[in-house]
Write a protein that holds these residues in place. Structure first.
Motif, PDB file in Angstrom:
ATOM      1  N   HIS A  49       0.837  -1.202   0.000  1.00 50.68           N
ATOM      2  CA  HIS A  49       0.000   0.000   0.000  1.00 50.68           C
ATOM      3  C   HIS A  49       0.871   1.252   0.000  1.00 50.68           C
ATOM      4  O   HIS A  49       0.602   2.229  -0.723  1.00 50.68           O
ATOM      5  CB  HIS A  49      -0.921  -0.019   1.220  1.00 50.68           C
ATOM      6  N   HIS A  50       1.933   1.212   0.792  1.00 51.29           N
ATOM      7  CA  HIS A  50       2.852   2.352   0.885  1.00 51.29           C
ATOM      8  C   HIS A  50       3.460   2.679  -0.475  1.00 51.29           C
ATOM      9  O   HIS A  50       3.526   3.845  -0.882  1.00 51.29           O
ATOM     10  CB  HIS A  50       3.952   2.031   1.898  1.00 51.29           C
ATOM     11  N   PRO A 123      11.121  15.682   1.497  1.00 49.57           N
ATOM     12  CA  PRO A 123      11.936  14.931   0.529  1.00 49.57           C
ATOM     13  C   PRO A 123      11.696  13.428   0.652  1.00 49.57           C
ATOM     14  O   PRO A 123      11.435  12.919   1.745  1.00 49.57           O
ATOM     15  CB  PRO A 123      13.376  15.281   0.937  1.00 49.57           C
ATOM     16  N   ILE A 124      11.776  12.728  -0.474  1.00 47.15           N
ATOM     17  CA  ILE A 124      11.629  11.270  -0.482  1.00 47.15           C
ATOM     18  C   ILE A 124      13.007  10.645  -0.658  1.00 47.15           C
ATOM     19  O   ILE A 124      13.734  10.966  -1.605  1.00 47.15           O
ATOM     20  CB  ILE A 124      10.685  10.816  -1.606  1.00 47.15           C
ATOM     21  N   VAL A 125      13.373   9.777   0.266  1.00 47.11           N
ATOM     22  CA  VAL A 125      14.651   9.059   0.201  1.00 47.11           C
ATOM     23  C   VAL A 125      14.395   7.695  -0.430  1.00 47.11           C
ATOM     24  O   VAL A 125      13.523   6.952   0.021  1.00 47.11           O
ATOM     25  CB  VAL A 125      15.259   8.885   1.611  1.00 47.11           C
ATOM     26  N   VAL A 148      14.295   6.085 -12.605  1.00 45.28           N
ATOM     27  CA  VAL A 148      14.453   5.447 -11.299  1.00 45.28           C
ATOM     28  C   VAL A 148      13.135   4.762 -10.941  1.00 45.28           C
ATOM     29  O   VAL A 148      12.057   5.344 -11.103  1.00 45.28           O
ATOM     30  CB  VAL A 148      14.818   6.484 -10.222  1.00 45.28           C
ATOM     31  N   GLY A 149      13.216   3.514 -10.472  1.00 49.10           N
ATOM     32  CA  GLY A 149      12.012   2.773 -10.114  1.00 49.10           C
ATOM     33  C   GLY A 149      12.185   1.999  -8.823  1.00 49.10           C
ATOM     34  O   GLY A 149      13.199   2.119  -8.139  1.00 49.10           O
ATOM     35  N   SER A 154      11.279   3.138  -0.189  1.00 45.43           N
ATOM     36  CA  SER A 154      11.402   4.599  -0.125  1.00 45.43           C
ATOM     37  C   SER A 154      10.499   5.179   0.960  1.00 45.43           C
ATOM     38  O   SER A 154       9.414   4.656   1.219  1.00 45.43           O
ATOM     39  CB  SER A 154      11.031   5.207  -1.476  1.00 45.43           C
ATOM     40  N   PHE A 155      10.967   6.286   1.566  1.00 47.73           N
ATOM     41  CA  PHE A 155      10.202   6.934   2.631  1.00 47.73           C
ATOM     42  C   PHE A 155      10.443   8.434   2.612  1.00 47.73           C
ATOM     43  O   PHE A 155      11.524   8.887   2.229  1.00 47.73           O
ATOM     44  CB  PHE A 155      10.597   6.387   4.009  1.00 47.73           C
ATOM     45  N   PRO A 156       9.425   9.200   3.042  1.00 49.11           N
ATOM     46  CA  PRO A 156       9.651  10.642   3.219  1.00 49.11           C
ATOM     47  C   PRO A 156      10.706  10.873   4.296  1.00 49.11           C
ATOM     48  O   PRO A 156      10.854  10.082   5.220  1.00 49.11           O
ATOM     49  CB  PRO A 156       8.281  11.171   3.671  1.00 49.11           C
ATOM     50  N   CYS A 157      11.440  11.949   4.138  1.00 52.79           N
ATOM     51  CA  CYS A 157      12.515  12.295   5.064  1.00 52.79           C
ATOM     52  C   CYS A 157      12.083  13.507   5.903  1.00 52.79           C
ATOM     53  O   CYS A 157      11.424  14.401   5.372  1.00 52.79           O
ATOM     54  CB  CYS A 157      13.764  12.627   4.254  1.00 52.79           C
TER      55      CYS A 157
END
Length: 302
Positions: A49-50, A123-125, A148-149, A154-157
């Motif tokens: 889901h994320h 920002p997304i890391v 980039v895929g 990945s997570f917000p920073c």
């Protein structure tokens, strides 16, 4: 769905076709696999889901685009990128090395995509930037677009995540054993390792033989003729050499310590262009604050 393009974790990616004839990539969460790991059902669904929610917020030519989800299933649909992942080309010994202008174009596209991710609010890391997650439309200069895929990690920073990732060869030293949280500077280090992959066409640190243990198993004539057995060996990381099954394993904890404490890095070939050498060394600096910004990287590559 028809051809399987790749797999990992609890999911696989397939090539599919929409009713209008558009070719797409379909990522499917494998319920059958999950039933064998019932304790992990909730976190796996949460991760699925994320990834969908995160991808739905992204729109950039150098980011793999989410096209939609298939209702009442555990599948989502993405754009199909014709030439697949960069690693397929780099690690195929039958393929010629890429010209330097093509390498630079790929690096510029990846830097643009990553700059977009890091420019989001928050920002997304990415956390898993490597050649296996970079998709290529074509290797012809006038049609090449790198994207980039794979945003499953990945997570917000800022993020409080300090988990230990299995792909330690691409991880910044401050993150390699989960001692520090991930941020934009972590991705910049990984970008340096991607540059190394493109220039050397070697997996990171495989040149460090002193940290590799070779496992050999002599095979009987019967085993050498047993195709099913040989396929199973190959799936376990062995390769056939002079009648032996050979597998090389990193002395993982030892080499991690060298990376973190003593600044060990993959070997840079002095014949590589000075621009590439300096960019590599700056990106994988032990000091996160010394790593260049994406804007600086793009300026240097232009």
């Amino acid at each position: 769905m028809s051809v399987r393009l790749g797999s990992g974790g609890f999911g696989s990616v397939y090539k599919g076709e929409l009713e209008n004839g558009t070719i797409v990539a379909v990522k499917e969460l494998k319920i059958k696999d999950i039933h064998e790991h019932e304790k992990e059902v909730v976190p796996v669904f949460e991760a699925f889901h994320h990834e969908v929610v995160l991808m739905s917020q992204l729109n950039h030519p150098n980011i793999v685009k989410l096209l939609g989800i298939i209702q009442n299933t555990t599948k989502f649909v993405m754009e199909f990128v014709t030439c697949g992942v960069l690693s397929d080309r780099l690690y195929d010994e039958k393929q010629e090395d890429l010209p330097m202008d093509i390498k630079k174009k790929i690096l510029v596209d990846v830097a643009n995509g990553m700059n977009y991710l890091h420019s989001q609010n928050p920002p997304i890391v990415h956390r898993d930037l490597r050649s296996f997650n970079i998709f290529i439309s074509s290797y012809e200069a006038d049609r090449l677009v790198a994207k980039v895929g794979d945003f499953g990690l990945s997570f917000p920073c800022p993020t409080e995540l300090q988990d230990v990732m299995p792909t330690w060869q691409w991880l910044a030293p401050e993150c390699i054993d989960g001692f520090s949280t991930y941020n934009e500077k972590s991705d910049l280090y990984s970008f340096g390792v991607v540059i190394y992959e493109m220039m050397s066409r070697q997996m990171p640190f495989t040149d460090k033989e002193e940290f590799i243990t070779k496992i050999e198993e002599i095979l009987s004539p019967e085993q050498l003729l047993n195709e099913a057995f040989l396929k199973q060996l190959e799936g376990s990381g062995f390769r056939l050499m002079d009648g032996k099954a050979v597998r090389e394993e990193f002395q993982t904890q030892t080499i991690k310590t060298e990376i973190v404490s003593n600044g060990l890095r993959p070997t840079v070939d002095p014949s590589w262009p000075p621009l590439i050498q300096s960019l590599l060394n700056d990106c994988w600096s032990a000091s996160p604050d010394s790593r260049p910004s994406w804007t600086e990287i793009l300026d240097r590559l232009s």
